[in-house]
Design a protein around this motif. Structure first.
Motif, PDB file in Angstrom:
ATOM      1  N   GLY A  19      20.440  39.419  48.854  1.00  0.00           N
ATOM      2  CA  GLY A  19      19.722  38.358  48.210  1.00  0.00           C
ATOM      3  C   GLY A  19      20.266  38.104  46.844  1.00  0.00           C
ATOM      4  O   GLY A  19      20.382  37.102  46.506  1.00  0.00           O
ATOM      5  N   SER A  20      20.379  39.018  46.145  1.00  0.00           N
ATOM      6  CA  SER A  20      21.269  38.886  44.821  1.00  0.00           C
ATOM      7  C   SER A  20      21.757  40.397  44.317  1.00  0.00           C
ATOM      8  O   SER A  20      21.492  41.293  45.281  1.00  0.00           O
ATOM      9  CB  SER A  20      20.078  38.620  43.700  1.00  0.00           C
ATOM     10  N   PRO A  21      22.278  40.566  43.392  1.00  0.00           N
ATOM     11  CA  PRO A  21      23.101  41.803  43.115  1.00  0.00           C
ATOM     12  C   PRO A  21      22.224  43.068  43.242  1.00  0.00           C
ATOM     13  O   PRO A  21      20.854  42.903  42.923  1.00  0.00           O
ATOM     14  CB  PRO A  21      23.608  41.827  41.668  1.00  0.00           C
ATOM     15  N   ILE A  22      22.500  44.204  43.700  1.00  0.00           N
ATOM     16  CA  ILE A  22      21.926  45.351  44.107  1.00  0.00           C
ATOM     17  C   ILE A  22      21.149  45.700  42.682  1.00  0.00           C
ATOM     18  O   ILE A  22      21.635  45.756  41.606  1.00  0.00           O
ATOM     19  CB  ILE A  22      22.930  46.714  44.234  1.00  0.00           C
ATOM     20  N   GLY A  23      20.000  45.956  42.952  1.00  0.00           N
ATOM     21  CA  GLY A  23      18.889  46.709  41.829  1.00  0.00           C
ATOM     22  C   GLY A  23      18.825  45.467  40.842  1.00  0.00           C
ATOM     23  O   GLY A  23      18.204  45.814  39.923  1.00  0.00           O
ATOM     24  N   SER A  24      18.938  44.396  41.142  1.00  0.00           N
ATOM     25  CA  SER A  24      18.674  43.176  40.183  1.00  0.00           C
ATOM     26  C   SER A  24      17.285  42.562  40.042  1.00  0.00           C
ATOM     27  O   SER A  24      16.961  41.904  39.298  1.00  0.00           O
ATOM     28  CB  SER A  24      19.621  42.075  40.257  1.00  0.00           C
ATOM     29  N   ASN A  25      16.628  42.803  41.261  1.00  0.00           N
ATOM     30  CA  ASN A  25      15.145  42.474  41.309  1.00  0.00           C
ATOM     31  C   ASN A  25      15.124  40.912  41.290  1.00  0.00           C
ATOM     32  O   ASN A  25      13.941  40.329  41.004  1.00  0.00           O
ATOM     33  CB  ASN A  25      14.430  43.050  40.072  1.00  0.00           C
ATOM     34  N   ARG A  26      16.204  40.181  41.470  1.00  0.00           N
ATOM     35  CA  ARG A  26      16.104  38.598  41.382  1.00  0.00           C
ATOM     36  C   ARG A  26      15.729  37.922  42.585  1.00  0.00           C
ATOM     37  O   ARG A  26      15.704  36.753  42.553  1.00  0.00           O
ATOM     38  CB  ARG A  26      17.507  38.177  40.948  1.00  0.00           C
ATOM     39  N   GLY A  27      15.488  38.726  43.943  1.00  0.00           N
ATOM     40  CA  GLY A  27      15.247  37.782  44.820  1.00  0.00           C
ATOM     41  C   GLY A  27      16.376  37.002  45.981  1.00  0.00           C
ATOM     42  O   GLY A  27      17.551  37.249  45.573  1.00  0.00           O
ATOM     43  N   LEU A  28      15.913  36.144  46.510  1.00  0.00           N
ATOM     44  CA  LEU A  28      16.577  35.304  47.503  1.00  0.00           C
ATOM     45  C   LEU A  28      17.752  34.535  46.675  1.00  0.00           C
ATOM     46  O   LEU A  28      17.367  33.198  46.756  1.00  0.00           O
ATOM     47  CB  LEU A  28      16.078  34.882  48.520  1.00  0.00           C
ATOM     48  N   LYS A  29      18.591  34.668  45.798  1.00  0.00           N
ATOM     49  CA  LYS A  29      19.474  33.831  45.105  1.00  0.00           C
ATOM     50  C   LYS A  29      20.368  33.041  46.229  1.00  0.00           C
ATOM     51  O   LYS A  29      21.157  32.090  45.668  1.00  0.00           O
ATOM     52  CB  LYS A  29      20.243  34.394  43.928  1.00  0.00           C
ATOM     53  N   THR A  30      20.501  33.754  47.415  1.00  0.00           N
ATOM     54  CA  THR A  30      21.361  33.317  48.387  1.00  0.00           C
ATOM     55  C   THR A  30      21.009  32.512  49.567  1.00  0.00           C
ATOM     56  O   THR A  30      21.705  32.744  50.642  1.00  0.00           O
ATOM     57  CB  THR A  30      22.506  34.377  48.740  1.00  0.00           C
ATOM     58  N   ARG A  31      19.622  32.093  49.193  1.00  0.00           N
ATOM     59  CA  ARG A  31      18.687  31.686  50.262  1.00  0.00           C
ATOM     60  C   ARG A  31      19.579  30.936  51.415  1.00  0.00           C
ATOM     61  O   ARG A  31      19.360  30.991  52.582  1.00  0.00           O
ATOM     62  CB  ARG A  31      17.608  31.080  49.672  1.00  0.00           C
ATOM     63  N   GLU A  32      20.067  29.806  50.824  1.00  0.00           N
ATOM     64  CA  GLU A  32      20.621  28.722  51.887  1.00  0.00           C
ATOM     65  C   GLU A  32      21.783  29.227  52.687  1.00  0.00           C
ATOM     66  O   GLU A  32      21.772  28.638  53.916  1.00  0.00           O
ATOM     67  CB  GLU A  32      20.949  27.513  51.188  1.00  0.00           C
ATOM     68  N   LEU A  33      22.518  29.952  52.048  1.00  0.00           N
ATOM     69  CA  LEU A  33      23.529  30.678  53.025  1.00  0.00           C
ATOM     70  C   LEU A  33      22.801  31.764  53.903  1.00  0.00           C
ATOM     71  O   LEU A  33      23.563  31.858  55.214  1.00  0.00           O
ATOM     72  CB  LEU A  33      24.453  31.444  52.069  1.00  0.00           C
ATOM     73  N   ILE A  34      21.965  32.577  53.446  1.00  0.00           N
ATOM     74  CA  ILE A  34      21.372  33.363  54.428  1.00  0.00           C
ATOM     75  C   ILE A  34      20.772  32.868  55.549  1.00  0.00           C
ATOM     76  O   ILE A  34      20.670  33.033  56.686  1.00  0.00           O
ATOM     77  CB  ILE A  34      20.306  34.203  53.670  1.00  0.00           C
ATOM     78  N   GLU A  35      20.251  31.380  55.286  1.00  0.00           N
ATOM     79  CA  GLU A  35      19.658  30.479  56.404  1.00  0.00           C
ATOM     80  C   GLU A  35      20.705  30.346  57.520  1.00  0.00           C
ATOM     81  O   GLU A  35      20.445  30.407  58.612  1.00  0.00           O
ATOM     82  CB  GLU A  35      18.933  29.151  55.804  1.00  0.00           C
ATOM     83  N   ILE A  36      21.891  30.032  56.928  1.00  0.00           N
ATOM     84  CA  ILE A  36      22.905  29.523  57.939  1.00  0.00           C
ATOM     85  C   ILE A  36      23.322  31.129  58.697  1.00  0.00           C
ATOM     86  O   ILE A  36      23.380  30.934  59.972  1.00  0.00           O
ATOM     87  CB  ILE A  36      24.238  29.111  57.099  1.00  0.00           C
ATOM     88  N   ILE A  37      23.299  32.089  58.225  1.00  0.00           N
ATOM     89  CA  ILE A  37      23.612  33.345  58.716  1.00  0.00           C
ATOM     90  C   ILE A  37      22.766  33.612  59.774  1.00  0.00           C
ATOM     91  O   ILE A  37      23.086  33.894  60.929  1.00  0.00           O
ATOM     92  CB  ILE A  37      23.781  34.553  57.640  1.00  0.00           C
TER      93      ILE A  37
END
Lengths: 66, 262
Positions: free
Chosen positions: B161-179
């Motif tokens: 979703g975002s770098p390990i341990g960064s607590n930033r949530g789903l910064k990659t949301r649109e690509l995860i939707e495609i996956i």
């Protein structure tokens, strides 16, 4: 003989098996995995796997991780 | 509607059924006691562990001796590996240490962002699948890579979703939707989920599971946070199965607009 255990140089009176080494270090064989010179020593091989002068031993265990 | 709500809705990975869609890491907990309680509160059935050298002058058992292996599947990771060779070595060591041949494959050459190396990950996955491992690869949210890994036989894909341990949530949301749209293996969103709402969001999108560690382990009350993540995952899953409405630009009245004033 001189061996390298987990990156540390150690002097040891040989001959010694992997199992002997673990016992001397106070490590339970069931809790670890061991490599001798990059080759894994399976649990049932530990009692007969001999350690030789110049060997590199790695003793690895599970720790908390994500 | 594509899916129906089922009371019994197991997560199935490599033919094995799990009652929880929350995977929990065991790093960074302040004590074995807190970790044990947090695992229990989370409802998880899969817990990740790492492999490290035994400290020779302090060879006591790790906190993991507190983990009930009858209750949880221990999923060792290859953290620390910087290339395929190191990852394969760690996976084999994990199996020799008594773990089942399941491996969370991670290859992270850059210590600053801990982003996974796609080429080395694919290389290692090919070798480990051939050796009979059930491979769960940690990847960047790259739909093409996810497909390639699925084709070599990995059991899941685990996009970040975002770098390990960064607590930033789903910064990659649109690509995860495609996956999620394309994957035929379970998609486990891993890394960066800092709040139960992040986990719920991933599940609402149709992710099959999420993996959380830092957000629970370093919370003020890790046990309460584990419980909160459990609820977040369950709420998100149930919302996904229930069928979410699509966002719209204009209002649509919830109350009838006719019948009295007009």
């Amino acid at each position: 003989m001189e061996i390298q255990v987990n990156g540390e140089k150690r002097h040891w009176d040989g001959p010694v098996t992997v199992l002997d080494l673990l016992e001397a270090l106070g490590i339970r064989p069931a809790a670890v995995a061991v490599e001798r010179n990059l080759r894994i020593v399976l649990r049932d091989e530990m009692a007969r796997e001999m350690i030789h002068d110049g060997d590199t031993i790695e003793i690895i265990r599970m720790v908390g991780g994500g | 509607m594509k899916t129906k709500i089922k009371a019994d809705d197991p997560l199935i990975i490599a033919g094995r059924s799990f009652g929880s869609r929350l995977l929990l890491g065991t790093g960074k907990f302040s004590s074995a006691r807190v970790m044990k309680s947090a695992l229990k509160a989370s409802g998880t059935e899969i817990v990740t562990v790492a492999l490290r050298r035994v400290e020779l002058d302090n060879a006591r058992d790790s906190i993991l001796s507190a983990v009930d292996v009858g209750r949880y599947l221990l999923l060792p990771n290859t953290s620390g590996a910087r290339n395929a060779e190191e990852a394969v070595r760690l996976a084999r060591l994990a199996r020799a240490a008594g773990c089942e041949p399941w491996i969370k494959l991670e290859v992270t050459p850059d210590p600053h962002y801990l982003l996974p190396d796609p080429i080395e990950t694919l290389k290692a996955a090919e070798i480990l699948v051939r050796e009979g491992f059930t491979v769960l690869p940690y990847i960047n949210a790259d739909p093409v890579l996810a497909k390639r890994l699925e084709e070599v036989g990995t059991a899941t894909v685990m996009p970040l979703g975002s770098p390990i341990g960064s607590n930033r949530g789903l910064k990659t949301r649109e690509l995860i939707e495609i996956i999620i749209e394309k994957a035929r293996v379970p998609v486990v969103v891993d890394a960066g989920l800092g709040a139960p709402s992040h986990a719920a969001e991933a599940m609402e999108m149709g992710a099959d599971a999420v993996l959380v560690n830092t957000a629970v382990a370093v919370a003020g009350d890790p046990v309460a946070m584990a419980r909160a993540f459990k609820k977040g995952v369950e709420a998100g899953r149930e919302a996904f199965l229930a069928g979410l409405g699509s966002p719209r630009k204009t209002a649509e009245a919830s109350s009838p607009l006719t019948g009295f004033l007009r």
